[in-house]
Design a protein around this motif. Structure first.
Motif, short mmCIF file in Angstrom:
data_model
loop_
_atom_site.label_atom_id
_atom_site.label_comp_id
_atom_site.label_asym_id
_atom_site.label_seq_id
_atom_site.Cartn_x
_atom_site.Cartn_y
_atom_site.Cartn_z
N GLN A 32 -3.30 -3.54 0.67
CA GLN A 32 -2.43 -2.95 1.69
C GLN A 32 -1.09 -3.69 1.84
O GLN A 32 -0.25 -3.31 2.63
CB GLN A 32 -3.15 -2.94 3.05
N THR A 33 -0.93 -4.74 1.06
CA THR A 33 0.31 -5.54 1.14
C THR A 33 1.20 -5.20 -0.04
O THR A 33 0.78 -5.27 -1.19
CB THR A 33 -0.01 -7.04 1.12
N THR A 34 2.44 -4.84 0.24
CA THR A 34 3.39 -4.51 -0.82
C THR A 34 4.26 -5.72 -1.15
O THR A 34 4.43 -6.64 -0.34
CB THR A 34 4.29 -3.34 -0.41
N LEU A 35 4.84 -5.68 -2.34
CA LEU A 35 5.75 -6.75 -2.73
C LEU A 35 6.98 -6.76 -1.83
O LEU A 35 7.54 -7.82 -1.54
CB LEU A 35 6.15 -6.57 -4.19
N ARG A 46 13.34 -8.24 -3.12
CA ARG A 46 12.30 -7.81 -4.05
C ARG A 46 12.58 -8.33 -5.46
O ARG A 46 11.68 -8.68 -6.22
CB ARG A 46 12.21 -6.29 -4.05
N GLY A 47 13.90 -8.41 -5.79
CA GLY A 47 14.27 -8.95 -7.10
C GLY A 47 13.83 -10.39 -7.28
O GLY A 47 13.49 -10.81 -8.38
N ALA A 48 13.81 -11.14 -6.18
CA ALA A 48 13.37 -12.54 -6.25
C ALA A 48 11.91 -12.62 -6.66
O ALA A 48 11.49 -13.55 -7.39
CB ALA A 48 13.59 -13.23 -4.91
N ILE A 49 11.11 -11.67 -6.19
CA ILE A 49 9.69 -11.67 -6.56
C ILE A 49 9.56 -11.49 -8.07
O ILE A 49 8.81 -12.21 -8.74
CB ILE A 49 8.93 -10.56 -5.81
N TYR A 50 10.29 -10.52 -8.63
CA TYR A 50 10.17 -10.25 -10.06
C TYR A 50 10.84 -11.34 -10.91
O TYR A 50 10.57 -11.42 -12.12
CB TYR A 50 10.76 -8.88 -10.39
N LYS A 54 5.38 -11.63 -12.51
CA LYS A 54 5.39 -10.37 -13.28
C LYS A 54 4.99 -9.18 -12.41
O LYS A 54 5.57 -8.11 -12.51
CB LYS A 54 4.43 -10.50 -14.47
N ASP A 55 3.99 -9.39 -11.56
CA ASP A 55 3.49 -8.31 -10.70
C ASP A 55 2.67 -8.94 -9.58
O ASP A 55 2.63 -10.17 -9.42
CB ASP A 55 2.65 -7.30 -11.50
N LYS A 56 2.00 -8.10 -8.78
CA LYS A 56 1.23 -8.61 -7.65
C LYS A 56 0.08 -9.51 -8.12
O LYS A 56 -0.23 -10.52 -7.50
CB LYS A 56 0.68 -7.47 -6.80
N ALA A 57 -0.57 -9.12 -9.23
CA ALA A 57 -1.68 -9.93 -9.74
C ALA A 57 -1.20 -11.31 -10.15
O ALA A 57 -1.88 -12.32 -9.91
CB ALA A 57 -2.34 -9.22 -10.92
N ASP A 58 -0.03 -11.38 -10.77
CA ASP A 58 0.53 -12.67 -11.17
C ASP A 58 0.84 -13.52 -9.94
O ASP A 58 0.55 -14.73 -9.92
CB ASP A 58 1.81 -12.43 -11.98
N HIS A 122 -7.49 -1.41 -10.76
CA HIS A 122 -7.05 -1.54 -12.15
C HIS A 122 -5.92 -2.56 -12.30
O HIS A 122 -5.92 -3.37 -13.22
CB HIS A 122 -6.60 -0.17 -12.69
N ASP A 123 -4.95 -2.52 -11.37
CA ASP A 123 -3.81 -3.43 -11.51
C ASP A 123 -4.15 -4.86 -11.13
O ASP A 123 -3.32 -5.76 -11.29
CB ASP A 123 -2.62 -2.93 -10.68
N MET A 124 -5.37 -5.08 -10.63
CA MET A 124 -5.80 -6.44 -10.29
C MET A 124 -6.89 -6.92 -11.25
O MET A 124 -7.69 -7.80 -10.92
CB MET A 124 -6.32 -6.48 -8.85
#
Length: 224
Positions: A32-35, A46-50, A54-58, A122-124
């Motif tokens: 339920q938490t978005t980047l 949001r650009g700082a996260i990327y 790589k993604d939420k799993a990373d 799947h993405d996790m």
């Protein structure tokens, strides 16, 4: 000097993002938490996260790597040659881990997220694999220690070593998870020590020698 300051600022941003992720993951769950929410919580883009992940799993795995969780630390008996008492070494490591769980809010928060607040979508998939790898490595270490201890005690385990190791892992992990649901329900560290020793007794290992537990605890356990 400028390059050093830039590197320090990047590291500070990365840590803010991880701190924000911890708080949000625990409060509302990982799925339920978005980047974007994490970026806003951290006062970043949001650009700082990327830039850092790589993604939420990373990001999730990076958050996990900041602490050493219970059941992710191999027992000392895994060192070639083993220790004098491999089960005592596992117990020592377990008690240390449980003490950290009680005393360190970050360890408690991350373990809570890893066990109660994540869905293996799947993405996790990489997060699920990390969990499986840690569990499997811990069970293998427990099995080695149990087999070595059984040989030294000259006893035969009533169940295969792999099953005994799975049970030990489930015992410790289950205690922690139940304690997290209600930390006022029982004292984690003494309960963990006692149940661990009851489990060993059920496998046929001799009771602990005097001095490894306060006498009052031994008396209470014996009279239970």
């Amino acid at each position: 000097m400028v390059a050093r300051r830039t590197k320090e600022e990047a590291l500070a941003t990365r840590n803010r993002l991880l701190d924000a992720a911890e708080l949000l993951f625990q409060a509302q769950g990982v799925s339920q938490t978005t980047l974007q929410q994490i970026a806003q919580q951290a006062g970043a883009t949001r650009g700082a996260i990327y830039w850092h992940f790589k993604d939420k799993a990373d990001l999730f795995n990076a958050m996990m790597e900041r602490v050493i969780l219970p059941l992710e630390t191999p027992p000392k008996s895994d060192v070639p040659g083993g220790g004098d008492d491999p089960l005592a070494e596992i117990e020592e490591g377990m008690v240390h881990a449980l003490t950290l769980m009680v005393a360190d809010p970050q360890v408690r928060r991350v373990f809570d997220i890893a066990t109660h607040k994540v869905e293996y979508t799947h993405d996790m998939a990489s997060v699920q694999q990390r969990h499986l790898d840690a569990r499997n490595a811990c069970v293998v270490d427990f099995e080695k220690a149990l087999r070595l201890a059984a040989r030294r005690a000259r006893i035969r385990l009533p169940v295969p070593g792999a099953i005994a190791a799975q049970g030990m892992h489930a015992l410790i992990g289950g205690l922690i998870q139940n304690w997290l649901l209600d930390p006022t329900a029982f004292d984690l560290v003494p309960t963990g020590r006692r149940t661990f020793r009851v489990y060993l007794a059920g496998l046929g290992f001799p009771r602990p020698t005097a001095g490894s537990v306060p006498a009052a605890q031994d008396t209470e356990t014996a009279s239970a």
